[in-house]
Design a protein around this motif. Sequence first.
Motif, short mmCIF file in Angstrom:
data_model
loop_
_atom_site.label_atom_id
_atom_site.label_comp_id
_atom_site.label_asym_id
_atom_site.label_seq_id
_atom_site.Cartn_x
_atom_site.Cartn_y
_atom_site.Cartn_z
N GLN A 60 0.98 -1.29 -0.02
CA GLN A 60 0.05 -0.07 0.09
C GLN A 60 0.88 1.27 -0.13
O GLN A 60 0.22 2.41 -0.21
CB GLN A 60 -1.06 0.07 1.07
CG GLN A 60 -1.99 -1.23 1.12
CD GLN A 60 -2.97 -0.89 0.02
OE1 GLN A 60 -2.95 -1.82 -0.99
NE2 GLN A 60 -3.78 0.23 -0.04
N ALA A 65 0.60 0.46 -9.66
CA ALA A 65 -0.24 -0.65 -9.73
C ALA A 65 0.33 -2.02 -9.58
O ALA A 65 1.06 -2.34 -10.41
CB ALA A 65 -1.26 -0.22 -10.82
N LYS A 579 -4.76 4.22 -3.32
CA LYS A 579 -4.84 3.06 -2.57
C LYS A 579 -5.15 3.57 -1.13
O LYS A 579 -4.66 4.45 -0.52
CB LYS A 579 -3.11 2.73 -2.50
CG LYS A 579 -2.67 2.01 -3.82
CD LYS A 579 -1.45 1.55 -3.59
CE LYS A 579 -0.94 0.78 -4.99
NZ LYS A 579 0.36 -0.02 -4.73
N GLN A 581 -7.12 1.84 2.62
CA GLN A 581 -7.45 0.82 3.47
C GLN A 581 -8.38 1.67 4.45
O GLN A 581 -8.13 2.62 4.91
CB GLN A 581 -6.21 0.32 4.22
CG GLN A 581 -5.43 -0.66 3.29
CD GLN A 581 -4.28 -1.43 3.97
OE1 GLN A 581 -3.60 -1.00 4.85
NE2 GLN A 581 -4.19 -2.76 4.00
N THR A 588 -9.58 -3.17 1.74
CA THR A 588 -8.58 -2.44 0.89
C THR A 588 -9.43 -2.07 -0.51
O THR A 588 -9.80 -2.89 -1.13
CB THR A 588 -7.38 -3.32 0.56
OG1 THR A 588 -6.81 -3.66 1.91
CG2 THR A 588 -6.48 -2.68 -0.10
N ASN A 590 -8.09 -0.52 -4.13
CA ASN A 590 -7.16 0.37 -4.80
C ASN A 590 -7.54 0.54 -6.20
O ASN A 590 -8.26 -0.38 -6.89
CB ASN A 590 -5.82 -0.43 -5.02
CG ASN A 590 -5.02 -0.83 -3.77
OD1 ASN A 590 -5.07 -0.05 -2.82
ND2 ASN A 590 -4.34 -1.85 -3.86
N SER A 592 -6.87 2.76 -10.11
CA SER A 592 -5.94 3.31 -11.14
C SER A 592 -6.60 3.51 -12.51
O SER A 592 -7.51 2.80 -13.13
CB SER A 592 -4.61 2.31 -11.22
OG SER A 592 -4.87 0.92 -11.76
#
Length: 810
Positions: A60, A65, A579, A581, A588, A590, A592
């Motif tokens: 993280q 990516a 990113k 959490q 989590t 993420n 992109s």
Amino acid sequence: MISRTLLLAGVASATLFANPSQASEAQLAVDDPPSSVGTGASDASPEIFVTARRRQETSQDVPLAISVIGGEHIDNTGSFNVGRLQQLTPTLQFYSSNPRNSAANIRGLGAPFGLTNDGIEQGVGIYVDDVYYSRAASSTFDFLDVAQIEVLRGPQGTLYGKNTTAGAINITTRAPTFDFKGRAEVTIGNLGFKQAKAAVSGPLSDTVAARFALSSTSRQGTIFNVASGNRINEQDNLGLRGQLLWRPTETVDVTLAGDFSRQDTECCGTVYVRTGSTQRSLNRQYAALTSALGYTVVSTNPFDRLTDIDADLNAGNTLGGASLRVKWEVGAGTFTSVTAWRFWDWKPENDRDFTGLPIVTRSQNPSQQDQYTQELRYSQSGDALDFVIGAFGYHQRIDTQGLEQHGPASSRWNINPSNPLSNDPSVLAGLTAYNTQALSNTSAALYGQVSWKVTDAFTIQPGIRLNYDKKKGLYDRQVFDGQGNPVLLGQTGAMKAAQLAIFSPQSYRPSGSDWNFSYDVTASYKLAQDVLAYATYAKTFKSFGINQNGVPNDASGVPALAAQTIKPESLNHYEVGVKAQFLDRRATLNLSAFRTEIANYQAQVTNGQFGTVRGYLANAEKVRTQGVEADFSLRPSQRFNLYLNGAYTDATYRKFEDAPCPPELSGGGSGAVIGAPGAPGTNSPAFCDISGQRLPGVSKWSFSYGAEYNRPAAVLGQDGAVYLGVDGNYRSRWSSNPSPSAYTWVKGYALTNVRAGFRTDAGFEIYGWVRNAFDVKYFDELNVPGGNTGLITGKPGDPRTWGATIKTEF
């Protein structure tokens, strides 16, 4: 081979350790590191450690990516090679018609779709314990004693030795340990599936530790060949890996590593899928030709999994190497030296006409490669500055000895029926081409990257790379008729003309050298303690290429030597991401978004001629790939976890005006008036404008998903947990031809895998599994055989398989 075996027998290695509090480039010093991409792994740690930036940090904290797959999840989902790994990582695509003709792509980029050409670089780098694997064939072997795999998306040239324009697959094996440990796993299943894995690790002295691992996989083929009576496309893999770690002091690690892998399979055959009309005259298309030869395909339903191909099949190959890695903590940083040698021997046999007719009776291109690499690297972490600088040298030598021979059905199949020679089998029977290829590929690079922590929240990370490439090749094709007489350009007569239409002699020596400069810059900002935003721009390249499979003939029948080299690709890459959490790091997410623009894209093309050139390289003016990706995982408790990863990828030729035509616009005559697609007996364009059309092999939508539930239980007096897990993936339709064709779209499909079992904290586990649980019928790829007859063949994906696994750790 004897010297290689002796060398491999005495070597060993693996991952090295450094004190995490001091080393800026530390390797994970645990047997199974906490890892997840939302993989459903049982480990409950919210922190996933990676070494993507040549230092240990949590995934993280890395502003790029990256998908991280742990060894446990790889084992539990049966993802024991790169081909299966794509089911867990939506933006990774893998294609393989045989081990040599394999390619790994990320976001639609990497290597051209089609037959492998040794004269170009792989855009996706495969690294195992810091050693670069230049051959895509290595990706078809079983993963051996893997602790973790990191799939890095986007250009990585300022951090890795070999320039990689599309991404990198960074594989970390389990490390030698200074306490005795071991693990063993046995799996059996239907189709005669048998797999065994074992590893043992421990000290040889106070300063030396060793680890040895082996893996063996076998399975019956999924296609039955009625001509030979054998099941083909089987699995028969053996892998060995040895490791020695010498730690003379707390600051120095020296590792010697050796590995050897062997495949010995009757592979790789295809089945009849369909026919589609081309612009050839009707009497020269598949239906008329097979009727004239009295041939009926064994089955027109590809999922009967029957074929009758009549040439010998073989995909035997061996791959291995040795490496010496030194890590030395110097001051506040770590110096690393990685010296490696790798080899690959390939002994193939194929049926190049894809039918049960004796058209092409022999086709084989055995190849031998030796590769040498040296990387020197120094990295350091500080309060305000982290950096890595490195130098990389690479030399590759490939030698190939090809042979292709035609049989008695070739005359009727390939010569126009209006020509009396079409009824004379002796015209093309025994016609043989001997192809000699050689490649010397040398590369050297200086690279570096700095992370400047402007504030506690804001970091700027520039990187640069200076690269030199030199390539020298040889392609020599000599042609002989069935009586052993040479067939030469300039010979006259109807028989010689017919033979030269199949094989024309060629000889040329492509070569070149070039310097390139790459750079990138990434800015990242901590929006909150567990929220990181980043933006990246990269200017990079893929080095120039040379055609090692022959070049097409020009209008006069002379080899077009202008096509022997192709320009380097030039890439502009843009990416932004977040990113995060939350829920006390139990969740989590993420995200992109990316856009990559390529000038002079190196494309694999075919020219429709049957045996003259099966595939060659050319530059497409502009290509663009863009899209968005999301990775989500949730672990609300130790009893339950789930993940969902998705990607939308829009990868298209922006400008490719002189591309080869798809089969429906091929095979006809020449003239000003072009016929409709698939209209027999009409004129075909010399080339086609496919600007705006999709790149091959790329699905617009792809997903991977899964969940696992467990609860405490006692079985046979052993305390542990029972569990139920589900994993799956989906791909929307994709094109299986370099120039998109109505006949070669692979329909979208979803695959579901289920497992249920019992595990203990002591390391014992037993579970049953079903893969492709709903027995979905899908294709790994579709093929357009040469000759413009309209035949389409394919390789069906695996049917439903099931079995059981038992494993233990001690």
